[in-house]
Design an enzyme around this catalytic site. Sequence first.
Site, PDB file in Angstrom:
ATOM      1  N   CYS A  11      -2.171  40.578  34.856  1.00  0.00           N
ATOM      2  CA  CYS A  11      -2.034  42.011  35.082  1.00  0.00           C
ATOM      3  C   CYS A  11      -2.365  42.756  33.783  1.00  0.00           C
ATOM      4  CB  CYS A  11      -0.604  42.316  35.525  1.00  0.00           C
ATOM      5  SG  CYS A  11       0.622  42.137  34.202  1.00  0.00           S
ATOM      6  N   CYS A  57      -0.032  41.750  30.819  1.00  0.00           N
ATOM      7  CA  CYS A  57      -0.296  40.407  30.306  1.00  0.00           C
ATOM      8  C   CYS A  57      -1.652  40.334  29.605  1.00  0.00           C
ATOM      9  CB  CYS A  57      -0.195  39.390  31.431  1.00  0.00           C
ATOM     10  SG  CYS A  57       1.506  39.224  32.049  1.00  0.00           S
ATOM     11  N   GLU A  65       2.960  34.569  31.652  1.00  0.00           N
ATOM     12  CA  GLU A  65       2.106  34.659  30.463  1.00  0.00           C
ATOM     13  C   GLU A  65       2.879  35.160  29.253  1.00  0.00           C
ATOM     14  OE1 GLU A  65      -0.564  36.382  33.840  1.00  0.00           O
ATOM     15  OE2 GLU A  65       1.572  36.084  33.473  1.00  0.00           O
ATOM     16  N   HIS A  75       6.952  37.974  32.832  1.00  0.00           N
ATOM     17  CA  HIS A  75       5.855  37.285  33.516  1.00  0.00           C
ATOM     18  C   HIS A  75       5.606  35.960  32.804  1.00  0.00           C
ATOM     19  CE1 HIS A  75       3.812  41.037  35.479  1.00  0.00           C
ATOM     20  NE2 HIS A  75       5.119  41.050  35.629  1.00  0.00           N
TER      21      HIS A  75
END
Length: 146
Positions: free
Chosen positions: A80, A83, A52, A50
Site C-alpha cells: 500500500c 508500506c 512490511e 502491516h
Amino acid sequence: MAGFMEVALEEAQAAAGRGEVPVGAVVVCEEAIVARAGNRTLELKDPTAHAEILAIRQACESLGNERLTNCDLYVTLEPCPMCAAAISFARIRRLYYGADDAKGGAVEHGVRFFGDPSCHHAPDVYSGLAAGNASRMLRDFFAARR
C-alpha cells in the site's frame, strides 16, 4: 527466491490464523532471512502494523541500521502507499511481491509511489511471485468472512 516467498506465505497463513488479513513479509540480506512478519493490525490495535512495516522494523533493529540498502523484501501482496513509503525510506534494494492489489496497491496500481518524482529511492520491483497462492489465500480469507 521462491523459497523466501514461501516463508512470506507461511507468515500470511499465520496472520490468517490470528484473524488478520493474510499478508506476510520477509526481509533478506545476503541470502539470509533477517526478519519475518505477518499482519498484526487487529492484535496490536495499530493501523501501521502491516507485515512490511513490522518486518522492516525488525530488520533495522537486527542490523542496527535504519537503512536496508543490501536487503530485499518479499511480500505476498502489492504494498500500500504507507508500506511503499517505508520501503523507499528504508532503501530496500529489491521488492518481490505476489498478488496485485488493484484497490489498495501503490506499486503498479493506484499512486504508483516509486514512479513519483517525490520518491527518493525506488527499489527494483519484481511482481507476480507466487501470485496464485497469495491471491487464493486472500480470496479464501475474505470469502469465509462474507
